[in-house]
Write a protein that holds these residues in place. Structure first.
Motif, PDB file in Angstrom:
ATOM      1  N   CYS A  90     -46.639 -18.374  11.428  1.00 50.21           N
ATOM      2  CA  CYS A  90     -45.814 -17.350  10.779  1.00 50.21           C
ATOM      3  C   CYS A  90     -46.289 -15.921  11.019  1.00 50.21           C
ATOM      4  O   CYS A  90     -45.527 -14.973  10.826  1.00 50.21           O
ATOM      5  N   SER A  91     -47.529 -15.756  11.426  1.00 48.96           N
ATOM      6  CA  SER A  91     -48.123 -14.424  11.440  1.00 48.96           C
ATOM      7  C   SER A  91     -47.405 -13.467  12.391  1.00 48.96           C
ATOM      8  O   SER A  91     -47.024 -12.357  12.001  1.00 48.96           O
ATOM      9  N   LEU A  92     -47.217 -13.876  13.642  1.00 50.54           N
ATOM     10  CA  LEU A  92     -46.588 -12.988  14.610  1.00 50.54           C
ATOM     11  C   LEU A  92     -45.137 -12.698  14.238  1.00 50.54           C
ATOM     12  O   LEU A  92     -44.682 -11.552  14.321  1.00 50.54           O
ATOM     13  N   ALA A  93     -44.405 -13.731  13.827  1.00 51.68           N
ATOM     14  CA  ALA A  93     -43.006 -13.539  13.446  1.00 51.68           C
ATOM     15  C   ALA A  93     -42.889 -12.646  12.214  1.00 51.68           C
ATOM     16  O   ALA A  93     -41.986 -11.813  12.115  1.00 51.68           O
ATOM     17  N   PHE A  94     -43.820 -12.807  11.255  1.00 50.72           N
ATOM     18  CA  PHE A  94     -43.804 -11.962  10.063  1.00 50.72           C
ATOM     19  C   PHE A  94     -44.080 -10.509  10.439  1.00 50.72           C
ATOM     20  O   PHE A  94     -43.485  -9.583   9.873  1.00 50.72           O
ATOM     21  N   GLY A  95     -44.977 -10.288  11.399  1.00 51.86           N
ATOM     22  CA  GLY A  95     -45.234  -8.932  11.857  1.00 51.86           C
ATOM     23  C   GLY A  95     -44.009  -8.320  12.506  1.00 51.86           C
ATOM     24  O   GLY A  95     -43.694  -7.141  12.288  1.00 51.86           O
ATOM     25  N   ALA A  96     -43.302  -9.112  13.321  1.00 44.60           N
ATOM     26  CA  ALA A  96     -42.086  -8.608  13.955  1.00 44.60           C
ATOM     27  C   ALA A  96     -41.004  -8.311  12.919  1.00 44.60           C
ATOM     28  O   ALA A  96     -40.177  -7.414  13.115  1.00 44.60           O
ATOM     29  N   ASP A  97     -40.988  -9.067  11.808  1.00 41.52           N
ATOM     30  CA  ASP A  97     -40.041  -8.786  10.727  1.00 41.52           C
ATOM     31  C   ASP A  97     -40.172  -7.351  10.233  1.00 41.52           C
ATOM     32  O   ASP A  97     -39.183  -6.707   9.865  1.00 41.52           O
ATOM     33  N   GLN A  98     -41.401  -6.851  10.215  1.00 40.71           N
ATOM     34  CA  GLN A  98     -41.654  -5.525   9.657  1.00 40.71           C
ATOM     35  C   GLN A  98     -41.124  -4.405  10.545  1.00 40.71           C
ATOM     36  O   GLN A  98     -40.990  -3.264  10.098  1.00 40.71           O
ATOM     37  N   LEU A  99     -40.845  -4.711  11.812  1.00 38.53           N
ATOM     38  CA  LEU A  99     -40.407  -3.683  12.762  1.00 38.53           C
ATOM     39  C   LEU A  99     -38.913  -3.736  13.006  1.00 38.53           C
ATOM     40  O   LEU A  99     -38.429  -3.291  14.039  1.00 38.53           O
ATOM     41  N   ASP A 100     -38.177  -4.295  12.052  1.00 40.77           N
ATOM     42  CA  ASP A 100     -36.722  -4.398  12.150  1.00 40.77           C
ATOM     43  C   ASP A 100     -36.101  -3.037  11.899  1.00 40.77           C
ATOM     44  O   ASP A 100     -35.765  -2.696  10.769  1.00 40.77           O
ATOM     45  N   ARG A 101     -35.970  -2.261  12.945  1.00 45.61           N
ATOM     46  CA  ARG A 101     -35.379  -0.927  12.835  1.00 45.61           C
ATOM     47  C   ARG A 101     -34.367  -0.756  13.953  1.00 45.61           C
ATOM     48  O   ARG A 101     -34.636  -0.136  14.971  1.00 45.61           O
ATOM     49  N   LYS A 102     -33.172  -1.353  13.781  1.00 45.93           N
ATOM     50  CA  LYS A 102     -32.163  -1.295  14.824  1.00 45.93           C
ATOM     51  C   LYS A 102     -31.679   0.131  15.072  1.00 45.93           C
ATOM     52  O   LYS A 102     -31.184   0.450  16.148  1.00 45.93           O
ATOM     53  N   ASP A 103     -31.839   1.004  14.056  1.00 42.83           N
ATOM     54  CA  ASP A 103     -31.406   2.378  14.216  1.00 42.83           C
ATOM     55  C   ASP A 103     -32.482   3.245  14.860  1.00 42.83           C
ATOM     56  O   ASP A 103     -32.278   4.428  15.103  1.00 42.83           O
ATOM     57  N   ASN A 104     -33.647   2.636  15.145  1.00 46.90           N
ATOM     58  CA  ASN A 104     -34.747   3.378  15.742  1.00 46.90           C
ATOM     59  C   ASN A 104     -34.739   3.159  17.249  1.00 46.90           C
ATOM     60  O   ASN A 104     -34.903   2.030  17.723  1.00 46.90           O
ATOM     61  N   PRO A 105     -34.559   4.231  18.049  1.00 45.23           N
ATOM     62  CA  PRO A 105     -34.534   4.048  19.511  1.00 45.23           C
ATOM     63  C   PRO A 105     -35.861   3.559  20.074  1.00 45.23           C
ATOM     64  O   PRO A 105     -35.918   3.043  21.184  1.00 45.23           O
ATOM     65  N   LYS A 106     -36.941   3.691  19.299  1.00 44.33           N
ATOM     66  CA  LYS A 106     -38.259   3.249  19.747  1.00 44.33           C
ATOM     67  C   LYS A 106     -38.609   1.856  19.211  1.00 44.33           C
ATOM     68  O   LYS A 106     -39.763   1.455  19.227  1.00 44.33           O
ATOM     69  N   ASN A 107     -37.582   1.135  18.743  1.00 44.67           N
ATOM     70  CA  ASN A 107     -37.833  -0.163  18.127  1.00 44.67           C
ATOM     71  C   ASN A 107     -38.463  -1.153  19.111  1.00 44.67           C
ATOM     72  O   ASN A 107     -39.435  -1.836  18.786  1.00 44.67           O
ATOM     73  N   ILE A 108     -37.914  -1.222  20.328  1.00 43.94           N
ATOM     74  CA  ILE A 108     -38.443  -2.156  21.327  1.00 43.94           C
ATOM     75  C   ILE A 108     -39.864  -1.793  21.699  1.00 43.94           C
ATOM     76  O   ILE A 108     -40.737  -2.662  21.834  1.00 43.94           O
ATOM     77  N   ARG A 109     -40.126  -0.507  21.832  1.00 42.92           N
ATOM     78  CA  ARG A 109     -41.488  -0.067  22.176  1.00 42.92           C
ATOM     79  C   ARG A 109     -42.462  -0.421  21.060  1.00 42.92           C
ATOM     80  O   ARG A 109     -43.615  -0.800  21.324  1.00 42.92           O
ATOM     81  N   ALA A 110     -42.019  -0.311  19.810  1.00 41.17           N
ATOM     82  CA  ALA A 110     -42.892  -0.664  18.689  1.00 41.17           C
ATOM     83  C   ALA A 110     -43.233  -2.154  18.716  1.00 41.17           C
ATOM     84  O   ALA A 110     -44.379  -2.547  18.459  1.00 41.17           O
ATOM     85  N   LEU A 111     -42.227  -2.987  19.030  1.00 40.06           N
ATOM     86  CA  LEU A 111     -42.479  -4.421  19.130  1.00 40.06           C
ATOM     87  C   LEU A 111     -43.459  -4.730  20.254  1.00 40.06           C
ATOM     88  O   LEU A 111     -44.384  -5.531  20.086  1.00 40.06           O
ATOM     89  N   GLU A 112     -43.275  -4.098  21.403  1.00 40.92           N
ATOM     90  CA  GLU A 112     -44.185  -4.317  22.522  1.00 40.92           C
ATOM     91  C   GLU A 112     -45.608  -3.921  22.161  1.00 40.92           C
ATOM     92  O   GLU A 112     -46.577  -4.603  22.508  1.00 40.92           O
ATOM     93  N   SER A 113     -45.730  -2.789  21.456  1.00 41.53           N
ATOM     94  CA  SER A 113     -47.054  -2.326  21.050  1.00 41.53           C
ATOM     95  C   SER A 113     -47.710  -3.318  20.095  1.00 41.53           C
ATOM     96  O   SER A 113     -48.899  -3.643  20.234  1.00 41.53           O
ATOM     97  N   PHE A 114     -46.928  -3.821  19.155  1.00 44.02           N
ATOM     98  CA  PHE A 114     -47.465  -4.788  18.199  1.00 44.02           C
ATOM     99  C   PHE A 114     -47.899  -6.069  18.896  1.00 44.02           C
ATOM    100  O   PHE A 114     -48.986  -6.594  18.646  1.00 44.02           O
ATOM    101  N   PHE A 115     -47.041  -6.589  19.797  1.00 40.87           N
ATOM    102  CA  PHE A 115     -47.394  -7.811  20.510  1.00 40.87           C
ATOM    103  C   PHE A 115     -48.666  -7.627  21.321  1.00 40.87           C
ATOM    104  O   PHE A 115     -49.539  -8.495  21.362  1.00 40.87           O
ATOM    105  N   GLY A 116     -48.780  -6.477  21.987  1.00 41.54           N
ATOM    106  CA  GLY A 116     -49.973  -6.205  22.778  1.00 41.54           C
ATOM    107  C   GLY A 116     -51.236  -6.193  21.943  1.00 41.54           C
ATOM    108  O   GLY A 116     -52.246  -6.822  22.291  1.00 41.54           O
TER     109      GLY A 116
END
Length: 620
Positions: free
Chosen positions: A180-206
């Motif tokens: 659950c840990s990684l998926a729960f972290g990705a839950d926190q970055l749910d910002r569809k209105d944020n143009p940097k949303n994908i970059r934030a997810l990539e940064s978190f995964f890295g």
């Protein structure tokens, strides 16, 4: 907990993240608004990332650091034989690899990710406290052996119960945190209105993957070193403290988290298909092209099931539209009528199971942690005059070789090959899996040769009856087998996981991720069975067992040869399964477009593409 499972642990969690991303856009309604329509401070975001990463990192350091030396603790402090101790640890590893599947189901269907991670952290902490008690309280384990009479008392039932219960709690905790840990972290970055949303997810995964790798290396070096030099009391106490920090850090940020509610699990859908197909076993099939006789989603492009595994199609046959289907198009009772999509999902899963089973033998080879530790403890482990590598730390060469190969393959070999060929080059997943299975065969061959050499030297030096003696043979001779296993894992395990992701529908990515963990659990159980069979057969008529506590009298090299033979048989089994499966993904498209008239392959390719794309069909 299993060292061999770490490299795929990130892949498993990434699968749950992929499935979760389909639900992200529906979570915006969870954000609170004031009465004036002004949004309150949104929960989640990058501020929660350090807490989630720290929780997972502390858990990894604590749990992975316990396994390598545990066989020595069981032998020296609990007076348990090598065969029995190895079986206990294999069962523990099996539980640790299986509980994440249950944890994922519980999180998705009932508790949600926050509660599952929280309860898992608490369980792991309690388990480590109990394990620490076994080292701190003399009455919790057998007294030291009587040196004068050379007799050792076996542990009592109560002492073994305390030890096993600590293992159960730690495994239960891992089942709550890891899926659950990684998926729960990705839950926190749910910002569809944020143009940097994908970059934030990539940064978190890295950062997540980097911290996971560093945590395992710290566990295999730092924690093991502490156990070797400061004893079990400190060696078990440090992981307990780290697990306490893991739980505290996670709950400290509770007000900041975005907590999504649980939803229906795919596993429930699979069970429903089996149950309904059995209920409808006496139904007759509709006439060909009678699409209206099958229940499917309104926006689905799959309106009728395929003929493969046809008996499952009865789960989606509409018997009475007025009694079976509601006005919104959904089944009134999902335990009486399933959708075509559910049926095809289960078929897709069954279709990949033969190839999934070919990875079990490799996982058995990777789970051989106890014997290498005993071998290393009897060999010269000094790198300098004052520093020696702990016996339980040699498994780090598995992780190092795996990581180095992935970097070399992704950053050097593929770009160079693509530049030479003038077009993108990649090695197909089936070829990679075959290479990995061959490498794991060679790893067992090397293991057998090295152990045979070590044993002959021990006998020639007069240490036949002294398994605790240190030979004048460097333990670095064990490194090649770890490197080969690491490369085998890089090819087969990662290739197999990529195969699952590409061949199963996107909505089944969490199931694809769970398959490797299930394979590890099955492998641990089978490894225990193999050890028990070999121990029973070779110890008949008063003979010395191959897996006896005295490894100089035993024949661990023969045990490795058995695994090597099984690995070669498994390699041929893989070729049969790969041939029976046929082309996969893009390969099927290439074959069908080659002008060879292979219409079946073209149909198969179109079906797989349609089923995979169906996961995104509702979003298109």
């Amino acid at each position: 907990m299993s060292i061999s499972g770490f490299s795929l642990h990130c892949k498993k969690e990434q699968g749950r993240t992929s499935a979760m991303e389909d639900k992200m856009e529906d979570s915006s309604d969870q954000r609170e608004m004031t009465n004036q329509g002004i949004p309150k401070r949104q929960k989640g975001g990058l501020i929660t990332m350090p807490f989630i990463i720290a929780n997972e990192s502390f858990e990894k350091v604590a749990s992975y650091g316990l396994m390598p030396n545990m066989i020595l603790y069981l032998i020296k402090d609990y007076h348990i034989g090598v065969a029995k101790g190895t079986n206990i640890l294999l069962f523990w590893q099996a539980a640790t690899n299986f509980t994440p599947i249950l944890g994922a189901f519980v999180a998705d269907s009932y508790l949600g990710r926050f509660l599952t991670i929280g309860l898992g952290s608490i369980c792991s902490f309690l388990g480590m406290i109990l394990l620490w008690f076994t080292a701190m309280i003399p009455q919790s384990k057998p007294p030291p052996c009587d040196l004068s009479s050379q007799s050792c008392r076996s542990p009592t039932a109560a002492q073994m119960t305390l030890l096993i219960f600590s293992f159960i709690l730690i495994s239960t905790g891992a089942g709550g945190v890891r899926p659950c840990s990684l998926a729960f972290g990705a839950d926190q970055l749910d910002r569809k209105d944020n143009p940097k949303n994908i970059r934030a997810l990539e940064s978190f995964f890295g950062w997540y993957y980097a911290s996971a790798a560093i945590s395992v290396l710290i566990a295999l070096t730092g924690i093991v070193y502490i156990q070797d030099h400061l004893g079990w009391s400190v060696g078990f106490g440090v992981p307990a403290i780290l697990m306490l920090l893991s739980a505290l850090v996670f709950f400290l940020a509770s007000p900041l988290y975005l907590k999504q509610k649980a939803s229906k699990s795919l596993l429930t859908g699979f069970v429903q298909v089996i149950v309904v197909a059995y209920k409808n076993r006496n139904l007759t099939f509709p006439l060909p092209n009678s699409n209206a006789s099958y229940h499917h989603k309104r926006d689905s492009r799959i309106v009728s099931p395929t003929d493969k595994l046809r008996f499952l199609n009865k789960a989606c046959i509409i018997k009475n539209p007025e009694q079976d289907i509601a006005t919104d198009g959904l089944a009134l009772n999902p335990w009486s009528l399933c959708t075509v999509e559910q049926v095809e999902d289960l078929k897709a899963l069954i279709n990949v199971l033969p190839l999934w089973s070919t990875g079990i033998i490799m996982s058995i080879n990777l789970s051989q942690n106890s014997f290498p530790v005993l071998q290393a403890s009897s060999m010269d482990r000094y790198l300098t005059k004052k520093f020696q590598i702990p016996a339980g730390s040699y498994a780090m060469f598995n992780i190092i070789s795996l990581a180095l190969w992935i970097i070399l393959y992704d950053r050097v070999i593929l770009p160079m090959a693509s530049k030479i060929k003038g077009k993108p080059v990649r090695i197909g997943v089936k070829i990679r899996m075959a290479i990995g299975l061959f490498l794991t065969c060679m790893a067992m061959v090397v293991s057998a040769i090295v152990e045979n050499t070590r044993r002959r030297k021990a006998i020639s030096d007069g240490f036949l009856d002294n398994p605790g003696a240190v030979l004048g043979m460097s333990a670095m001779w064990l490194v090649p087998q770890f490197c080969l296993n690491g490369l085998a894992e890089a090819f087969t395990a990662i290739g197999q996981t990529e195969f699952f992701y590409s061949e199963l529908p996107k909505r089944m990515s969490s199931i694809a991720a769970a398959l490797f963990g299930l394979g590890l659990a099955v492998a641990n159980l089978l490894a225990s069975v193999i050890v028990s069979i070999i121990d029973n057969i070779t110890s008949k008529s008063g003979k010395e067992s191959w897996v006896t506590s005295n490894i100089n009298k035993g024949r661990i090299d023969n045990y490795y040869w058995v695994l090597a033979i099984l690995s070669f048989i498994n390699l041929f089994y893989y070729f049969v399964c790969a041939w029976a499966y046929g082309p996969c993904g893009e390969e099927a498209i290439k074959v069908s477009n080659a002008g060879n008239g292979l219409q079946k392959e073209e149909e198969l390719s179109n079906l797989r593409t349609e089923v995979r794309d169906e996961g995104n069909g509702s979003k298109a």
